[in-house]
Design a protein around this motif. Structure first.
Motif, mmCIF file in Angstrom:
data_model
loop_
_atom_site.group_PDB
_atom_site.id
_atom_site.type_symbol
_atom_site.label_atom_id
_atom_site.label_comp_id
_atom_site.label_asym_id
_atom_site.label_seq_id
_atom_site.Cartn_x
_atom_site.Cartn_y
_atom_site.Cartn_z
ATOM 1 N N ARG A 266 -11.057 2.800 -2.808
ATOM 2 C CA ARG A 266 -11.062 4.259 -2.765
ATOM 3 C C ARG A 266 -10.963 4.749 -1.315
ATOM 4 O O ARG A 266 -11.478 4.108 -0.400
ATOM 5 C CB ARG A 266 -12.336 4.813 -3.404
ATOM 6 C CG ARG A 266 -12.271 6.336 -3.592
ATOM 7 C CD ARG A 266 -13.579 6.906 -4.088
ATOM 8 N NE ARG A 266 -13.514 8.367 -4.149
ATOM 9 C CZ ARG A 266 -14.565 9.170 -4.142
ATOM 10 N NH1 ARG A 266 -15.785 8.664 -4.062
ATOM 11 N NH2 ARG A 266 -14.409 10.469 -4.197
ATOM 12 N N SER B 51 -0.317 2.150 -2.072
ATOM 13 C CA SER B 51 -1.168 3.318 -1.870
ATOM 14 C C SER B 51 -0.614 4.556 -2.557
ATOM 15 O O SER B 51 0.602 4.746 -2.657
ATOM 16 C CB SER B 51 -1.310 3.596 -0.361
ATOM 17 O OG SER B 51 -2.039 4.791 -0.115
ATOM 18 N N SER B 52 -1.527 5.407 -2.979
ATOM 19 C CA SER B 52 -1.190 6.782 -3.342
ATOM 20 C C SER B 52 -0.573 7.462 -2.116
ATOM 21 O O SER B 52 -0.854 7.081 -0.973
ATOM 22 C CB SER B 52 -2.464 7.515 -3.770
ATOM 23 O OG SER B 52 -2.333 8.921 -3.638
ATOM 24 N N THR C 191 -5.442 9.003 1.121
ATOM 25 C CA THR C 191 -5.195 7.586 0.855
ATOM 26 C C THR C 191 -4.253 6.971 1.888
ATOM 27 O O THR C 191 -4.441 5.815 2.274
ATOM 28 C CB THR C 191 -4.639 7.386 -0.562
ATOM 29 O OG1 THR C 191 -3.669 8.411 -0.835
ATOM 30 C CG2 THR C 191 -5.743 7.462 -1.601
ATOM 31 N N LEU D 27 -0.014 6.779 -8.205
ATOM 32 C CA LEU D 27 -1.393 6.387 -7.912
ATOM 33 C C LEU D 27 -2.250 7.561 -7.465
ATOM 34 O O LEU D 27 -3.394 7.375 -7.049
ATOM 35 C CB LEU D 27 -1.400 5.298 -6.838
ATOM 36 C CG LEU D 27 -0.724 3.981 -7.238
ATOM 37 C CD1 LEU D 27 -0.636 3.052 -6.039
ATOM 38 C CD2 LEU D 27 -1.474 3.306 -8.377
ATOM 39 N N ARG D 28 -1.719 8.774 -7.540
ATOM 40 C CA ARG D 28 -2.503 9.955 -7.170
ATOM 41 C C ARG D 28 -3.692 10.139 -8.107
ATOM 42 O O ARG D 28 -3.723 9.606 -9.215
ATOM 43 C CB ARG D 28 -1.637 11.209 -7.226
ATOM 44 C CG ARG D 28 -0.588 11.302 -6.143
ATOM 45 C CD ARG D 28 0.193 12.605 -6.264
ATOM 46 N NE ARG D 28 1.196 12.733 -5.222
ATOM 47 C CZ ARG D 28 1.954 13.809 -5.040
ATOM 48 N NH1 ARG D 28 1.823 14.845 -5.867
ATOM 49 N NH2 ARG D 28 2.828 13.838 -4.052
ATOM 50 N N GLU D 29 -4.634 10.960 -7.656
ATOM 51 C CA GLU D 29 -5.785 11.301 -8.495
ATOM 52 C C GLU D 29 -5.322 12.107 -9.696
ATOM 53 O O GLU D 29 -4.220 12.669 -9.712
ATOM 54 C CB GLU D 29 -6.807 12.097 -7.667
ATOM 55 C CG GLU D 29 -8.097 12.454 -8.402
ATOM 56 C CD GLU D 29 -8.859 11.232 -8.904
ATOM 57 O OE1 GLU D 29 -8.375 10.592 -9.869
ATOM 58 O OE2 GLU D 29 -9.944 10.936 -8.370
ATOM 59 N N ALA E 25 -0.459 4.987 -13.671
ATOM 60 C CA ALA E 25 -0.959 4.174 -12.564
ATOM 61 C C ALA E 25 -0.962 2.671 -12.866
ATOM 62 O O ALA E 25 -0.533 1.864 -12.036
ATOM 63 C CB ALA E 25 -2.364 4.624 -12.174
ATOM 64 N N SER F 23 -6.427 4.073 -3.652
ATOM 65 C CA SER F 23 -6.259 5.166 -4.602
ATOM 66 C C SER F 23 -7.511 6.050 -4.613
ATOM 67 O O SER F 23 -8.189 6.172 -3.605
ATOM 68 C CB SER F 23 -5.935 4.600 -5.987
ATOM 69 O OG SER F 23 -5.534 5.603 -6.884
ATOM 70 N N HIS F 24 -7.775 6.644 -5.762
ATOM 71 C CA HIS F 24 -8.806 7.668 -5.910
ATOM 72 C C HIS F 24 -9.790 7.267 -7.001
ATOM 73 O O HIS F 24 -9.450 6.473 -7.887
ATOM 74 C CB HIS F 24 -8.139 8.996 -6.266
ATOM 75 C CG HIS F 24 -7.004 9.353 -5.363
ATOM 76 N ND1 HIS F 24 -7.146 10.175 -4.278
ATOM 77 C CD2 HIS F 24 -5.694 8.966 -5.377
ATOM 78 C CE1 HIS F 24 -5.973 10.298 -3.653
ATOM 79 N NE2 HIS F 24 -5.086 9.574 -4.304
ATOM 80 N N THR G 52 -8.641 7.639 -10.727
ATOM 81 C CA THR G 52 -7.490 6.776 -11.007
ATOM 82 C C THR G 52 -7.891 5.305 -10.994
ATOM 83 O O THR G 52 -7.410 4.513 -11.808
ATOM 84 C CB THR G 52 -6.368 7.038 -9.990
ATOM 85 O OG1 THR G 52 -6.043 8.434 -10.014
ATOM 86 C CG2 THR G 52 -5.130 6.224 -10.307
#
Length: 214
Positions: free
Chosen positions: A13, A58-59, A64, A85-87, A133, A154-155, A158
């Motif tokens: 994260r 990575s997002s 990130t 891969l975003r939130e 994702a 990522s978040h 996710t």
């Protein structure tokens, strides 16, 4: 964690943001790291580099990409960015504190906490987040050597939904995995029966696992 013998995924994260401190639901809003968040990423990157990652994914949001950049600086590895891969997109919830969300969307918030499928603020279902994702992570893992290590930056939401999907857990039980703190990580290892959760919400290098099931 068991000795290196199969592919592994580290789901990391991002570092602290101002909205984290204010308990605001960030979602896809593009918030930068605080100075503390940058320091967290720098410290964690030095630890994760010691695991010998083979690839970094990575997002593409600022919090990130800045986190991933610290690992790239230590390892020299390139970072691949993917919007999948975003939130979670949370519509009208984004920018509100959890207290404000509960006050304005009480029934919806309570249903989400119970693990029911909810379009938070008119946004994505958690299963839809996993739908976008998890396949990106799986495709990246397939490109690794048999004992390769992938770091995914990522978040929190996710990461939880991706872990739930890769482990084959029912969506209603994903909340049981709990949250991942800023700049902490979870580790999945590939076993003979699929993915196993080896570490969750870790902030230090894992110890070898010695047990009857290893």
């Amino acid at each position: 964690m068991s000795a290196r013998g199969g592919r592994r995924i580290v789901l990391w994260r991002h570092g602290q943001t101002a909205w984290n401190l204010e308990s605001r639901f960030q979602g896809t809003t593009d918030i930068e790291l605080t100075d503390v968040g940058v320091a967290q990423a720098r410290r964690a990157a030095k630890l994760l580099a010691r695991l010998g990652p083979d690839a970094v994914l990575s997002s593409d949001l600022k919090r990130t990409t800045a986190t991933a950049a610290e690992l790239a600086a230590v390892t020299g590895l390139p970072v691949t960015y993917d919007a999948a891969l975003r939130e979670s997109f949370a519509g009208d919830w984004q920018g509100l504190t959890h207290a404000e969300i509960e006050a304005r969307f009480g029934d919806q918030y309570a249903a989400w906490k119970r693990g029911e499928p909810v379009r938070r603020g008119g946004g994505e279902l958690e299963t839809e987040v996993a739908d976008r994702a998890a396949p990106v992570v799986e495709r990246a893992v397939e490109k690794l050597p048999p004992d390769g290590l992938l770091v995914v930056v990522s978040h929190g939401g996710t990461i939880r939904t991706t872990i739930g999907r890769l482990l084959g857990l029912a969506p209603g039980s994903w909340e049981a995995l709990g949250s991942v703190s800023n700049c902490c990580w979870s580790v999945l290892g590939q076993g003979v029966r699929g993915w196993r959760l080896l570490e969750h919400n870790a902030g230090s290098l894992p110890e070898p696992v010695i047990g009857d099931d290893v």
